[in-house]
Structure formats: C-alpha cells, structure tokens
Motif scaffolding. Structure first.
Motif, short mmCIF file in Angstrom:
data_model
loop_
_atom_site.label_atom_id
_atom_site.label_comp_id
_atom_site.label_asym_id
_atom_site.label_seq_id
_atom_site.Cartn_x
_atom_site.Cartn_y
_atom_site.Cartn_z
N GLY A 18 23.53 56.39 3.47
CA GLY A 18 24.45 57.52 3.44
C GLY A 18 24.02 58.63 4.38
O GLY A 18 24.85 59.24 5.07
N LEU A 19 22.73 58.89 4.44
CA LEU A 19 22.22 59.92 5.34
C LEU A 19 22.42 59.51 6.81
O LEU A 19 22.78 60.35 7.64
CB LEU A 19 20.74 60.19 5.07
N SER A 22 26.15 59.85 7.68
CA SER A 22 26.59 61.24 7.82
C SER A 22 25.99 61.89 9.06
O SER A 22 26.61 62.76 9.66
CB SER A 22 26.23 62.04 6.57
N CYS A 26 28.77 55.23 11.58
CA CYS A 26 28.67 53.82 11.19
C CYS A 26 28.05 52.92 12.27
O CYS A 26 27.30 52.01 11.94
CB CYS A 26 30.03 53.29 10.78
#
Length: 51
Positions: A18-19, A22, A26
């Motif tokens: 997730g980090l 963000s 991707c």
C-alpha cells in the motif's frame, strides 16, 4: 507460533504494498514484485538440487 508469524508477514507485506502504490504507483509495485521473485529463484534452485 507459526500461524502468528505468517499473519504478521502478510499484514506487513500488505502495508508495504500500500505504501509503495501510494508513493510510486502500480507499475513500481509490479516491478518490485518481479525483482523480488527473480531474487528468490536461485534459492529455490539450490534447494531443489540438494533433494
């Protein structure tokens, strides 16, 4: 104890992915995942040869 270790590893990798998404997106996550999988291949090959 092993179940706890696996659960913590899964939670940590989910947080890390997730980090990365963000921060870099991707495509960066896909690239890092590919590089990690390539890094693991020699260890798998060495383990398979010893059997």
């Amino acid at each position: 104890m092993m179940d706890l270790s696996i659960a913590v590893a899964g939670a940590t990798s989910g947080l890390a992915s997730g980090l990365v998404v963000s921060a870099a997106g991707c495509p960066a996550l896909a690239l890092v995942g590919g590089l990690v999988s390539l890094a693991i291949l020699p260890a798998v090959a060495a383990t398979t040869r010893s059997r």
